[in-house]
Design a protein around this motif. Sequence first.
Motif, PDB file in Angstrom:
ATOM      1  N   THR A  29       0.530  -1.380   0.035  1.00 51.62           N
ATOM      2  CA  THR A  29       0.284   0.041   0.051  1.00 51.62           C
ATOM      3  C   THR A  29       0.695   1.265   0.039  1.00 51.62           C
ATOM      4  OG1 THR A  29       0.025  -0.064   2.805  1.00 51.62           O
ATOM      5  CG2 THR A  29      -1.892  -1.069   1.159  1.00 51.62           C
ATOM      6  N   ASP A  30       1.686   0.976  -0.066  1.00 56.81           N
ATOM      7  CA  ASP A  30       3.309   2.372   0.135  1.00 56.81           C
ATOM      8  C   ASP A  30       2.524   3.200  -1.318  1.00 56.81           C
ATOM      9  OD1 ASP A  30       3.334   1.794   2.354  1.00 56.81           O
ATOM     10  OD2 ASP A  30       5.445   0.874   1.818  1.00 56.81           O
ATOM     11  N   ASP A  31       2.777   4.430  -1.417  1.00 58.93           N
ATOM     12  CA  ASP A  31       2.779   5.346  -2.234  1.00 58.93           C
ATOM     13  C   ASP A  31       1.800   4.430  -3.654  1.00 58.93           C
ATOM     14  OD1 ASP A  31       4.177   7.007  -1.431  1.00 58.93           O
ATOM     15  OD2 ASP A  31       5.374   5.491  -2.228  1.00 58.93           O
ATOM     16  N   ARG A  46      -9.525   5.566   3.579  1.00 58.56           N
ATOM     17  CA  ARG A  46      -8.268   5.607   4.056  1.00 58.56           C
ATOM     18  C   ARG A  46      -7.792   4.643   5.412  1.00 58.56           C
ATOM     19  NH1 ARG A  46     -12.410  10.411   7.943  1.00 58.56           N
ATOM     20  NH2 ARG A  46     -11.084  12.346   5.543  1.00 58.56           N
ATOM     21  N   GLY A  77      -4.864   3.327   3.558  1.00 60.38           N
ATOM     22  CA  GLY A  77      -3.706   4.157   3.207  1.00 60.38           C
ATOM     23  C   GLY A  77      -3.713   5.195   2.122  1.00 60.38           C
ATOM     24  N   ILE A  78      -4.751   4.818   0.965  1.00 65.85           N
ATOM     25  CA  ILE A  78      -4.545   5.801  -0.386  1.00 65.85           C
ATOM     26  C   ILE A  78      -4.372   6.845   0.286  1.00 65.85           C
ATOM     27  CG2 ILE A  78      -6.217   5.987  -2.648  1.00 65.85           C
ATOM     28  CD1 ILE A  78      -4.916   2.877  -2.241  1.00 65.85           C
ATOM     29  N   LYS A  79      -3.510   7.667  -0.717  1.00 67.21           N
ATOM     30  CA  LYS A  79      -3.491   8.947  -0.583  1.00 67.21           C
ATOM     31  C   LYS A  79      -3.910   9.925  -2.281  1.00 67.21           C
ATOM     32  CE  LYS A  79      -1.952   8.792   3.100  1.00 67.21           C
ATOM     33  NZ  LYS A  79      -2.356   9.864   4.373  1.00 67.21           N
ATOM     34  N   THR A  80      -3.980   8.925  -3.137  1.00 67.58           N
ATOM     35  CA  THR A  80      -4.712   9.351  -4.331  1.00 67.58           C
ATOM     36  C   THR A  80      -6.010   8.952  -4.674  1.00 67.58           C
ATOM     37  OG1 THR A  80      -2.389  11.112  -4.551  1.00 67.58           O
ATOM     38  CG2 THR A  80      -3.598   9.794  -6.730  1.00 67.58           C
ATOM     39  N   ASN A 108     -11.811  17.739   4.785  1.00 73.18           N
ATOM     40  CA  ASN A 108     -10.390  17.452   5.340  1.00 73.18           C
ATOM     41  C   ASN A 108     -10.413  15.451   4.456  1.00 73.18           C
ATOM     42  OD1 ASN A 108      -7.812  16.292   5.987  1.00 73.18           O
ATOM     43  ND2 ASN A 108      -8.564  16.485   8.021  1.00 73.18           N
ATOM     44  N   GLY A 147      -8.202  13.303   3.348  1.00 67.78           N
ATOM     45  CA  GLY A 147      -6.857  12.567   3.551  1.00 67.78           C
ATOM     46  C   GLY A 147      -6.984  11.948   2.470  1.00 67.78           C
ATOM     47  N   PHE A 148      -6.853  12.194   0.900  1.00 66.98           N
ATOM     48  CA  PHE A 148      -6.923  12.168   0.233  1.00 66.98           C
ATOM     49  C   PHE A 148      -7.292  12.672  -1.287  1.00 66.98           C
ATOM     50  CE2 PHE A 148      -9.970   9.373   1.018  1.00 66.98           C
ATOM     51  CZ  PHE A 148     -11.289  10.074   0.228  1.00 66.98           C
ATOM     52  N   ASP A 149      -6.198  12.952  -1.958  1.00 71.99           N
ATOM     53  CA  ASP A 149      -6.502  13.569  -3.290  1.00 71.99           C
ATOM     54  C   ASP A 149      -6.627  12.698  -4.495  1.00 71.99           C
ATOM     55  OD1 ASP A 149      -4.608  15.515  -2.063  1.00 71.99           O
ATOM     56  OD2 ASP A 149      -2.981  15.440  -2.925  1.00 71.99           O
TER      57      ASP A 149
END
Length: 267
Positions: free
Chosen positions: A6-8, A74, A77-80, A103, A105-107
């Motif tokens: 799940t990194d990046d 969330r 761990g997804i940021k995009t 907020n 927490g992800f784009d």
Amino acid sequence: MITENTDDLIGYFVGCTSAYRNNELVTATSRVLDKLGVEFIVFPDEVCCGSVLFRTGLNDDALELVNHNITMIRELGIKTLVFSCAGCLSTFTKEYTKYAKGNLGFDLYHLTQFVPKIAKEKNLTIKYRKRTKDNPLVVTYHDPCHLARYCDIYDEPRELINMIEGLKLIEMKHNKKMAWCCGAGGGVRALYGEISTDIASNRLDETTACWEHINEDRLKEALETEAETLVSSCVFCKNNLSLASKEANSGLPVLDLSQILEESEFS
């Protein structure tokens, strides 16, 4: 490229219509993300974004879906988060962001925003395999209401089209903020099918006028045109405009921009 790391990771939110009616757009989008060389996941526990419930006033029911999807994204761990469905993107942009008090927490990115971003970061070139720079596929772009009016995304799809070698963009008279609706939105397609088709037919008539102008330019160059294409970036627009084109026997192909990218080389 599906991975358990799940990194990046990029999250791809598919949406109901693409998942159940237009699988070809899920396939196209997944292949495009692969071509970009990004690691992404789809969500086995994804539920409807709630767009229809919000539009019909069932906010309490919609917020249950919102809470489920936000928590799911969330926890992974997804940021995009990338969308191929303009309707889902507009719901996340407007309702989800409001619910999360700004907020998430992800784009959020539509595919037409994400592809130019990554292509520029990685210095990638995109070439449409079926045509060449000297003999491009001439396309006109239809602005979806969900993407344009709701999310103010006008320039990125055009930037993307212009990045693709083998395509040439010619605008319709009514474009960007003045673009006409395809007729599918706001429940019109479901409740008032004939009106929806009439609206879509009017949009196709404008597209045909655009082709007449293009043909004049091509004739000046003594080149024979092949079949040209109406392109959009919304599954609802694609479906409604395709239906109108078929019923009018116009012979004008209607494609989602993801399908153009699927037939392109990234290098």
